[in-house]
Design an enzyme around this catalytic site. Structure first.
Site, PDB file in Angstrom:
ATOM      1  N   ARG A 157      14.664 -20.554 -14.468  1.00  0.00           N
ATOM      2  CA  ARG A 157      14.411 -21.273 -13.210  1.00  0.00           C
ATOM      3  C   ARG A 157      12.921 -21.532 -13.022  1.00  0.00           C
ATOM      4  NH1 ARG A 157      15.669 -17.580  -8.880  1.00  0.00           N
ATOM      5  NH2 ARG A 157      14.471 -19.124  -7.749  1.00  0.00           N
ATOM      6  N   ASP A 209       4.071 -11.843  -7.361  1.00  0.00           N
ATOM      7  CA  ASP A 209       4.843 -12.459  -8.449  1.00  0.00           C
ATOM      8  C   ASP A 209       4.309 -12.100  -9.823  1.00  0.00           C
ATOM      9  OD1 ASP A 209       5.492 -15.542  -6.616  1.00  0.00           O
ATOM     10  OD2 ASP A 209       6.360 -13.530  -6.509  1.00  0.00           O
ATOM     11  N   LYS A 237       5.302 -24.013 -10.166  1.00  0.00           N
ATOM     12  CA  LYS A 237       6.672 -24.015  -9.625  1.00  0.00           C
ATOM     13  C   LYS A 237       6.640 -23.959  -8.097  1.00  0.00           C
ATOM     14  CE  LYS A 237       9.285 -20.100  -9.129  1.00  0.00           C
ATOM     15  NZ  LYS A 237       9.954 -19.936  -7.850  1.00  0.00           N
ATOM     16  N   ASN A 238       5.873 -23.020  -7.526  1.00  0.00           N
ATOM     17  CA  ASN A 238       5.951 -22.800  -6.079  1.00  0.00           C
ATOM     18  C   ASN A 238       5.246 -23.881  -5.267  1.00  0.00           C
ATOM     19  OD1 ASN A 238       7.590 -20.684  -6.598  1.00  0.00           O
ATOM     20  ND2 ASN A 238       6.036 -19.104  -6.288  1.00  0.00           N
ATOM     21  N   ASP A 258      13.186 -15.848   9.848  1.00  0.00           N
ATOM     22  CA  ASP A 258      12.872 -15.844  11.287  1.00  0.00           C
ATOM     23  C   ASP A 258      11.572 -16.557  11.627  1.00  0.00           C
ATOM     24  OD1 ASP A 258      12.005 -13.330   9.855  1.00  0.00           O
ATOM     25  OD2 ASP A 258      10.757 -13.206  11.644  1.00  0.00           O
ATOM     26  N   GLN A 259      10.582 -16.505  10.734  1.00  0.00           N
ATOM     27  CA  GLN A 259       9.309 -17.166  11.034  1.00  0.00           C
ATOM     28  C   GLN A 259       9.399 -18.687  10.869  1.00  0.00           C
ATOM     29  OE1 GLN A 259       6.465 -15.358  12.226  1.00  0.00           O
ATOM     30  NE2 GLN A 259       8.251 -14.005  12.452  1.00  0.00           N
ATOM     31  N   ARG A 304      16.233 -20.719  -3.615  1.00  0.00           N
ATOM     32  CA  ARG A 304      15.603 -20.249  -2.371  1.00  0.00           C
ATOM     33  C   ARG A 304      14.887 -21.405  -1.690  1.00  0.00           C
ATOM     34  NH1 ARG A 304      14.917 -16.516   1.552  1.00  0.00           N
ATOM     35  NH2 ARG A 304      12.821 -16.560   2.401  1.00  0.00           N
ATOM     36  N   ARG A 311      16.471 -12.196   2.454  1.00  0.00           N
ATOM     37  CA  ARG A 311      15.154 -12.811   2.545  1.00  0.00           C
ATOM     38  C   ARG A 311      15.133 -13.593   3.862  1.00  0.00           C
ATOM     39  NH1 ARG A 311      13.559 -14.848  -3.422  1.00  0.00           N
ATOM     40  NH2 ARG A 311      11.744 -15.695  -2.330  1.00  0.00           N
ATOM     41  N   PRO A 312      14.448 -13.023   4.860  1.00  0.00           N
ATOM     42  CA  PRO A 312      14.516 -13.560   6.226  1.00  0.00           C
ATOM     43  C   PRO A 312      13.899 -14.951   6.368  1.00  0.00           C
ATOM     44  CG  PRO A 312      12.817 -11.893   6.075  1.00  0.00           C
ATOM     45  CD  PRO A 312      13.498 -11.918   4.746  1.00  0.00           C
ATOM     46  N   CYS A 337      16.056 -15.512  -5.768  1.00  0.00           N
ATOM     47  CA  CYS A 337      15.954 -14.127  -6.259  1.00  0.00           C
ATOM     48  C   CYS A 337      16.217 -13.132  -5.132  1.00  0.00           C
ATOM     49  CB  CYS A 337      14.556 -13.874  -6.820  1.00  0.00           C
ATOM     50  SG  CYS A 337      14.293 -14.797  -8.325  1.00  0.00           S
TER      51      CYS A 337
HETATM   52  C1  EPZ Z   1       7.480 -17.374  -1.870  1.00  0.00           C
HETATM   53  O1  EPZ Z   1       8.680 -16.822  -1.372  1.00  0.00           O
HETATM   54  C2  EPZ Z   1       7.677 -17.486  -3.357  1.00  0.00           C
HETATM   55  N1  EPZ Z   1       8.820 -18.361  -3.631  1.00  0.00           N
HETATM   56  C3  EPZ Z   1       7.926 -16.102  -3.959  1.00  0.00           C
HETATM   57  O2  EPZ Z   1       7.911 -16.275  -5.356  1.00  0.00           O
HETATM   58  C4  EPZ Z   1       6.771 -15.173  -3.604  1.00  0.00           C
HETATM   59  O3  EPZ Z   1       7.102 -13.866  -4.027  1.00  0.00           O
HETATM   60  C5  EPZ Z   1       6.525 -15.175  -2.098  1.00  0.00           C
HETATM   61  O4  EPZ Z   1       6.351 -16.519  -1.620  1.00  0.00           O
HETATM   62  C6  EPZ Z   1       5.271 -14.383  -1.736  1.00  0.00           C
HETATM   63  O5  EPZ Z   1       4.159 -14.945  -2.390  1.00  0.00           O
HETATM   64  C7  EPZ Z   1       8.632 -19.686  -3.536  1.00  0.00           C
HETATM   65  O6  EPZ Z   1       7.555 -20.151  -3.218  1.00  0.00           O
HETATM   66  C8  EPZ Z   1       9.824 -20.541  -3.850  1.00  0.00           C
HETATM   67  P1  EPZ Z   1       7.363 -15.258   1.972  1.00  0.00           P
HETATM   68  P2  EPZ Z   1       8.938 -16.827   0.214  1.00  0.00           P
HETATM   69  O7  EPZ Z   1       7.998 -16.055   3.046  1.00  0.00           O
HETATM   70  O8  EPZ Z   1       8.287 -18.004   0.816  1.00  0.00           O
HETATM   71  C9  EPZ Z   1       8.647 -11.831   4.960  1.00  0.00           C
HETATM   72  C10 EPZ Z   1       8.677 -16.375  -7.490  1.00  0.00           C
HETATM   73  O9  EPZ Z   1       8.664 -15.383  -8.231  1.00  0.00           O
HETATM   74  N2  EPZ Z   1       9.197 -12.932   5.770  1.00  0.00           N
HETATM   75  O10 EPZ Z   1       5.903 -15.416   1.707  1.00  0.00           O
HETATM   76  O11 EPZ Z   1      10.373 -16.595   0.449  1.00  0.00           O
HETATM   77  C11 EPZ Z   1       9.430 -11.604   3.680  1.00  0.00           C
HETATM   78  O12 EPZ Z   1      10.517 -10.742   3.901  1.00  0.00           O
HETATM   79  C12 EPZ Z   1       9.128 -16.187  -6.092  1.00  0.00           C
HETATM   80  O13 EPZ Z   1       8.240 -17.497  -7.781  1.00  0.00           O
HETATM   81  C13 EPZ Z   1       9.658 -12.663   7.048  1.00  0.00           C
HETATM   82  O14 EPZ Z   1       9.626 -11.523   7.504  1.00  0.00           O
HETATM   83  O15 EPZ Z   1       8.134 -15.514   0.611  1.00  0.00           O
HETATM   84  C14 EPZ Z   1       8.403 -10.980   2.777  1.00  0.00           C
HETATM   85  O16 EPZ Z   1       8.334  -9.588   3.048  1.00  0.00           O
HETATM   86  C15 EPZ Z   1       9.849 -14.892  -5.888  1.00  0.00           C
HETATM   87  N3  EPZ Z   1      10.160 -13.691   7.791  1.00  0.00           N
HETATM   88  C16 EPZ Z   1       7.094 -11.636   3.213  1.00  0.00           C
HETATM   89  O17 EPZ Z   1       7.330 -12.175   4.510  1.00  0.00           O
HETATM   90  C17 EPZ Z   1      10.206 -14.980   7.314  1.00  0.00           C
HETATM   91  O18 EPZ Z   1      10.654 -15.877   8.053  1.00  0.00           O
HETATM   92  C18 EPZ Z   1       6.641 -12.762   2.306  1.00  0.00           C
HETATM   93  O19 EPZ Z   1       7.685 -13.711   2.230  1.00  0.00           O
HETATM   94  C19 EPZ Z   1       9.731 -15.221   6.025  1.00  0.00           C
HETATM   95  C20 EPZ Z   1       9.232 -14.198   5.268  1.00  0.00           C
END
Ligand code: EPZ
Length: 422
Positions: free
Chosen positions: A401, A309, A22-23, A127-128, A94, A124-125, A118
């Site tokens: 989903r 996950d 999926k991801n 900023d990066q 998302r 869910r920020p 979710c």
């Molecule tokens: C992806 O979400 C996955 N979703 C999530 O899986 C998964 O939990 C996550 O990566 C971590 O592996 C998809 O790929 C669609 P992140 P993503 O950006 O990209 C912080 C599922 O169950 N962060 O890696 O949104 C954030 O708050 C879903 O399939 C910032 O601070 O996650 C978090 O603490 C749920 N600023 C950490 O980084 C940003 O700009 C990881 O988030 C982005 C993220």
């Protein structure tokens, strides 16, 4: 409102085949709009999030042809940036934010509805993502009506980007935007998940020049265009892990086909600590559990650490282990809402900030529970299959989903589960 009815308490036996990841798919499908010519994507999981993205592409004006149940061909002969219908679809998931990277990368402009997806008890920020796009010489605006727009009037220019946190989404999104950027882009402190590597492999198959995916540093040399081609998405690490956890919780003997063993190492080692027997083959894994479950501890971290996950699913297993297990959530600020639902089934779980302490119990009993998000929902299904008695799981839209044919696959290994309209 649909729900699952599960009659649990018996072991799982048989074989199950894993679908495409999926991801990976939710980044590769938007990336298809960057390709100039027919783009064939194989092993596409038939799940709501991915089908929504094909609908978004179609509403943008990209031609979509489904060649068989898991293969799609896209062809982009020009898109409409401001289709209201598109935006309505984007708010449902998302991963809609990957359309920013893809549109900005190819056209130097993007406008996307703020992502949904979710909710782990907080925003869910992004900023990066914004930091990366701005570093590539674009201007990004979060508009009041819930849109993100980005524009690069002088074109995207390669740059050095050091991410403040390891983020899957920003790593993927900025990689997309950098594909055509002039010169070289060096991205550091990037995520290394299997789906990051899969996206890079897809883009390279279509003519991009991306090196280092799967390490801390990715280097993208800008190219002029992406040509058409064919790419097959990797199997889903988390779907496979979910079935492994189900066998661990219920007991039994199941062969899980279409996996990449390397991706499952962090999950296998934890389950083996708990007394589960794991046999790895070239593209399948056999999971057996007949004896008692031992307690263990885990901390979720970015790959190759234990995947966040898989956290709720492992909690369902730990509920039935001898002794006390600890889970520390190292990625999301609050991903333990599901523990209240497990408590309704007789689980003993106490949460202190980012740590859950799970005191194992001999049995869980059936109850009416909710799926708070995708993986929490999967964990409730596992708990229901392991519990004695009948469990109903509501809010199953989250689960569907991310899991293809969950009912069919679980029934295929002896799970007594049905989907009903409440
Ligand atoms: C992806 O979400 C996955 N979703 C999530 O899986 C998964 O939990 C996550 O990566 C971590 O592996 C998809 O790929 C669609 P992140 P993503 O950006 O990209 C912080 C599922 O169950 N962060 O890696 O949104 C954030 O708050 C879903 O399939 C910032 O601070 O996650 C978090 O603490 C749920 N600023 C950490 O980084 C940003 O700009 C990881 O988030 C982005 C993220």
């Amino acid at each position: 409102m649909e729900k699952y009815i599960i009659r649990g308490g018996h072991p799982l036996e048989g074989e199950v085949t894993i679908s495409g990841a999926k991801n990976a798919a939710v980044a590769i499908v938007p990336a298809a709009l960057m390709v100039d010519g027919p783009c064939i994507i194989e092993n596409v999981p038939n799940i709501v999030d991915v089908m929504l993205q094909f609908e978004i592409l179609e509403k943008m004006g990209v031609k979509i042809k489904q060649l068989n149940t898991t293969t799609f061909c896209t062809e982009n002969n020009g898109i409409n940036f401001d289709s209201e219908e598109t935006f309505e679809h984007m708010t449902k998931l998302r991963a809609s934010y990957y359309f920013i990277g893809a549109e900005l990368g190819r056209y130097g402009r993007a406008r996307v509805a703020m992502p949904g997806g979710c909710n782990f008890g907080g925003i869910r920020p992004v900023d990066q993502h914004v930091k990366g796009f701005e570093k590539l010489n674009s201007f990004v605006r979060v508009e009041s009506e819930g849109f993100i727009s980005a524009i690069a009037p002088e074109g995207l220019i390669g740059n050095h980007i050091y991410f403040d946190v390891v983020t899957v989404g920003a790593t993927m999104n900025v990689m997309l935007a950098a594909v055509f950027a002039k010169g070289q882009t060096v991205m550091e402190n990037v995520a290394k998940e299997p789906h990051i590597v899969d996206l890079a492999n897809f883009l390279n198959q279509m003519g991009a020049d991306i090196k280092g995916a799967g390490t801390d540093k990715i280097v993208v040399n800008g190219v002029e265009r992406l040509h058409g081609g064919t790419y097959s998405i990797i199997p889903d690490q988390i779907e496979a892990g979910t079935y492994m956890a189900a066998v661990a919780a219920c007991g039994g003997d199941v062969l899980i086909r279409n996996v990449i063993p390397k991706h499952l190492e962090c999950i296998s080692s934890k389950l083996e600590d708990m007394g589960v027997k794991i046999d790895m083959y070239d593209d399948s894994v056999r999971v057996r559990r007949t004896g008692p479950l031992r307690h263990t501890n885990l901390k979720t971290q970015p790959y190759p650490g234990f995947p966040t996950d898989m956290q709720p699913q492992m909690a369902a297993v730990m509920c039935l282990a001898d002794g006390s297990s600890h889970i520390t959530e190292g990625v999301w600020p609050n991903r333990f809402r599901y523990t209240e639902e497990m408590g309704k089934m007789g689980a003993h779980i106490n949460v202190f900030k980012e740590t859950a302490v799970i005191d194992g119990v001999p049995d869980l009993h059936g109850a009416d529970v909710l799926a708070h998000d995708l993986r929490a929902g999967a964990a409730m299904v596992i708990a229901g299959l392991a519990a004695h008695g009948t469990t109903t799981v509501s809010q199953i839209g989250y689960i569907e989903r991310g899991y293809e044919d969950l009912i069919g696959k679980l029934r295929g290994i002896g799970g007594d589960i049905e989907r009903v309209d409440a």
